[in-house]
Design a protein around this motif. Sequence first.
Motif, short mmCIF file in Angstrom:
data_model
loop_
_atom_site.label_atom_id
_atom_site.label_comp_id
_atom_site.label_asym_id
_atom_site.label_seq_id
_atom_site.Cartn_x
_atom_site.Cartn_y
_atom_site.Cartn_z
N CYS A 180 0.83 -1.22 0.00
CA CYS A 180 0.00 0.00 0.00
C CYS A 180 0.86 1.26 0.00
N THR A 181 1.67 1.44 1.05
CA THR A 181 2.39 2.70 1.21
C THR A 181 3.48 2.88 0.16
N LEU A 182 4.35 1.91 0.00
CA LEU A 182 5.46 2.07 -0.95
C LEU A 182 4.97 2.21 -2.38
N ASN A 183 4.02 1.39 -2.81
CA ASN A 183 3.52 1.47 -4.18
C ASN A 183 2.81 2.80 -4.43
N ALA A 184 2.01 3.24 -3.46
CA ALA A 184 1.30 4.52 -3.63
C ALA A 184 2.27 5.68 -3.63
N PHE A 185 3.28 5.62 -2.76
CA PHE A 185 4.28 6.68 -2.72
C PHE A 185 5.03 6.77 -4.05
N GLU A 186 5.39 5.62 -4.59
CA GLU A 186 6.11 5.61 -5.88
C GLU A 186 5.27 6.25 -6.98
#
Length: 550
Positions: free
Chosen positions: A252-258
């Motif tokens: 969730c967090t890493l993919n959305a941040f990217e």
Amino acid sequence: MKKYICYDIRGIQQYIFSIPQLKYIIGGSLVIAAFDREWKKIPDGVDTIFTGGGKGIFCVEECTCSAFLKYLKEKACSNGLDIRLGVTDTFMGAMASSDELHPYLPDTNDLDGYPCEVSGLWPVAKGKGEGPKKGIHPKVYLRIKKLKTDYFTETFLAPDLEIYTEISAMLNGHKPEFLTHVSGEDDEGIKDVVDRGQAADHALGLRRRWAVVAMDGNDMGTQFRCAVEQEDDNENARERIACMSRELAKECTLNAFEKALKTVVLDWAADADLKKCTYHTENEARVVLPFRPLILGGDDILLLAHCSYALKFVRVMSEAFTKESEKAAERIKDEKGFDLWPASNGKLTISAGIAYTGVTYPLHTSIPYAESLLANAKKVMRKRHVGDLQEEPGEPVPAAVDWEHITETLIDTPAARRNRELFFLDEDLDMKIGLTRKPYQISNIHDLVDTRRKNYKKIPGHIRASLKSILMKPWALRSCELAGLECGEKETIKLVADLQQYDYPKSMGPGWRLEKTATGEHLSTDILDAISLIDEEHRMAQGKREGGVR
């Protein structure tokens, strides 16, 4: 028999901001991130349930318990960190058991020397200093070492990543790097550092301003409690929470941040003078990006960003976070058979607070301010959400965003500032007036950000500057002064039409709305919120036109 061990790094903000230079602040955040992420030579019989944000929970064989506690103490000491530890027999008990404090104390053999030349925190023993003059304490210099092997660069800007290829193509093939330095900081006359600082100034728009963005998932504690309540024993609960933590952080967090990072960087690159944002090392040309992640763990995000792109980053990040959470929930349901996010119909939301401030404003003040804006956004939206639960049971709390523009040197809390400056009693109408609607639900912010800002963008600066004082007056005077603006340009005439109240309460302009709360009714407008975003854009545009740093 298994035991549960919890750690909690204490005084994280005090540690990070104990040295008020950007590179040491960034390095401090990287030390914390590395502590949560790097587990070398870990004893056998230790299973990780969750680590992130300076906290962690492990399931440990009883025979390994003492060895692992010693490992955690030594690891914290080697990084100069204070740590609290706790041991319990149950998983739920571990989440609140870190009650044994182990502060970092320098070795007594290292206390004879001059204070650290950078921090003044600890004396530097003869022959044990670091840096060009050998006067920096090793625990302080560790921050610089972490900065040279930047975890965030390895995660998002490594040359073998697809995102690197896409961004580099927009940067004339040069290597992108996150912001680490601004001009005016101690550079020791090193040309590489001086050039990097100047490139960073241009990347930020030459106005020496940035946006401090704090983001956090909504009601994650409720998700964990709900998941534990659905399980019969500690083993099932442990495995489920570990799965939730992994999916939250990595999917969730890493993919959305990217996705959000790529979107705003590509937008910025299309508008920036990339030549002036570039500096040269011996081997290559590098482009400084006007973004710097400080914290990225679990569902916590702390980011320094270009003022003109911070709100767009939040919008894209929020939308992508929810979509990634839905995808993860569907996959885990198929693979493991349980609901990943049981408290919110299989999806998550994330809220944000943004503090627009000068780069010279202390981060140890602006970051807590951004976090207080985030807390206000979550609190207000949660209260509104309680009333909506009957209509949409099980839906997550809506993603929200709150922001403020800090131009003065002394600030108070967002709530106190707004109550003082933006709310008043109109004696003519016997009605409370609110000149802001913050915080906003992110899914509903399109009208403010795109429509209203576009409509009012060409309104002259002197009218934008005087609008607040006009709206603060009683109904009769307010109506008269607004009427006096109707002879202006068409954008100004549109503004007056949106704010007119000539025949109140029978009719009023679309810029007003009657709000009903638990404490009564009041009139509110979002127009000053739109004007504040326009003023921030105007500040940034001045830097481009004048070509100098302020």
